[in-house]
Design an enzyme around this catalytic site. Structure first.
Site, mmCIF file in Angstrom:
data_model
loop_
_atom_site.group_PDB
_atom_site.id
_atom_site.type_symbol
_atom_site.label_atom_id
_atom_site.label_comp_id
_atom_site.label_asym_id
_atom_site.label_seq_id
_atom_site.Cartn_x
_atom_site.Cartn_y
_atom_site.Cartn_z
ATOM 1 C CG ASP A 190 -1.989 -1.041 1.215
ATOM 2 O OD1 ASP A 190 -1.904 -1.965 0.380
ATOM 3 O OD2 ASP A 190 -2.918 -0.966 2.040
ATOM 4 C CE LYS A 228 -5.033 1.861 3.056
ATOM 5 N NZ LYS A 228 -3.851 1.218 3.684
ATOM 6 C CE LYS A 253 -6.493 -1.589 2.993
ATOM 7 N NZ LYS A 253 -5.124 -2.073 3.302
#
EC number: 4.1.2.4
Length: 221
Positions: A89, A151, A180
């Site tokens: 991430d 995300k 996400k």
């Protein structure tokens, strides 16, 4: 829907110790969470502790500000994978995005994806720091790269994911780009709502209370 398997059980507090990480891992095993999300320093430990399980190891790169030199981000990602991470991430360079240096953003994301190969790459755009129009632009930008997920948040800004964020992202993302949701997800209602809005992964440090919500809900029927 089995929400357990799409939760990234998260501990990114700077004061977290190896013992805290071990507790997180035991919780992930007990509740069959799909992944844990931890700082890079703990990846080797997690790899050892999660041996013979299906629980993925997610770690963060360029975290939480995103303003590190691109070559440092690439090296950090490469080392994380070498240490046993399954997914990365990374935080987008928000300053470069704000000044519309979009090619820089595209290049950085694609370079990191090239570095990690078939491993999953999620790009954190930090929606709290963006206007609705900027969220739309950032979503289109990430969609044009080789990233696997967009995300919403690091969890370190003044707010996390919101319903408006998810709606904008869903409207502007490519078909291949997954979502996400992360940051401030503290209850089952939020998770169910974000799932309806298109999120298929959730980053939260409140996983246990959410699972309790889910169990209580099931017991009502």
């Amino acid at each position: 829907m089995n929400f357990n398997v799409i939760i990234d059980h998260t501990l990114l507090k700077p004061q977290a110790t190896s013992q805290d990480i071990k507790i997180l891992i035991e919780e992930a095993k007990k509740y069959n969470f799909g992944a844990i999300c931890i700082a890079p320093i703990w990846v080797k430990l997690a790899k050892k502790e999660l041996k013979n399980t299906n629980i993925k190891i997610v770690t963060v790169i360029g975290f939480p500000l995103g303003s590190q030199i691109s070559a440092i981000k690439q090296k950090e990602a490469s080392l994380a994978i070498a240490h046993g991470a399954d997914e990365i991430d990374m935080v987008m360079n928000i300053g470069k995005f704000k000044e519309k240096d979009f090619q820089f953003i595209i290049n950085e994301i694609n370079q990191i994806k090239k570095e990690i190969g078939a491993k999953i790459l999620k790009v954190i755009i930090e929606t709290a720091l963006l206007s609705p129009h900027e969220i739309a632009d950032a979503t289109k930008l990430v969609s044009s790269t080789n990233a696997d997920f967009i995300k919403t948040s690091t969890g370190f800004s003044y707010r996390g994911a919101s319903e408006q964020d998810l709606k904008i992202i869903k409207e502007n993302k490519s078909e291949k780009l997954a979502i996400k949701a992360a940051g401030g997800i503290t209850n089952l209602a939020d998770m169910e709502n974000f799932y309806r809005l298109g999120a298929t992964r959730f980053g939260t440090s409140k996983s246990l209370s959410i699972i309790k919500n889910l169990t209580d809900k099931k017991n009502q029927y």
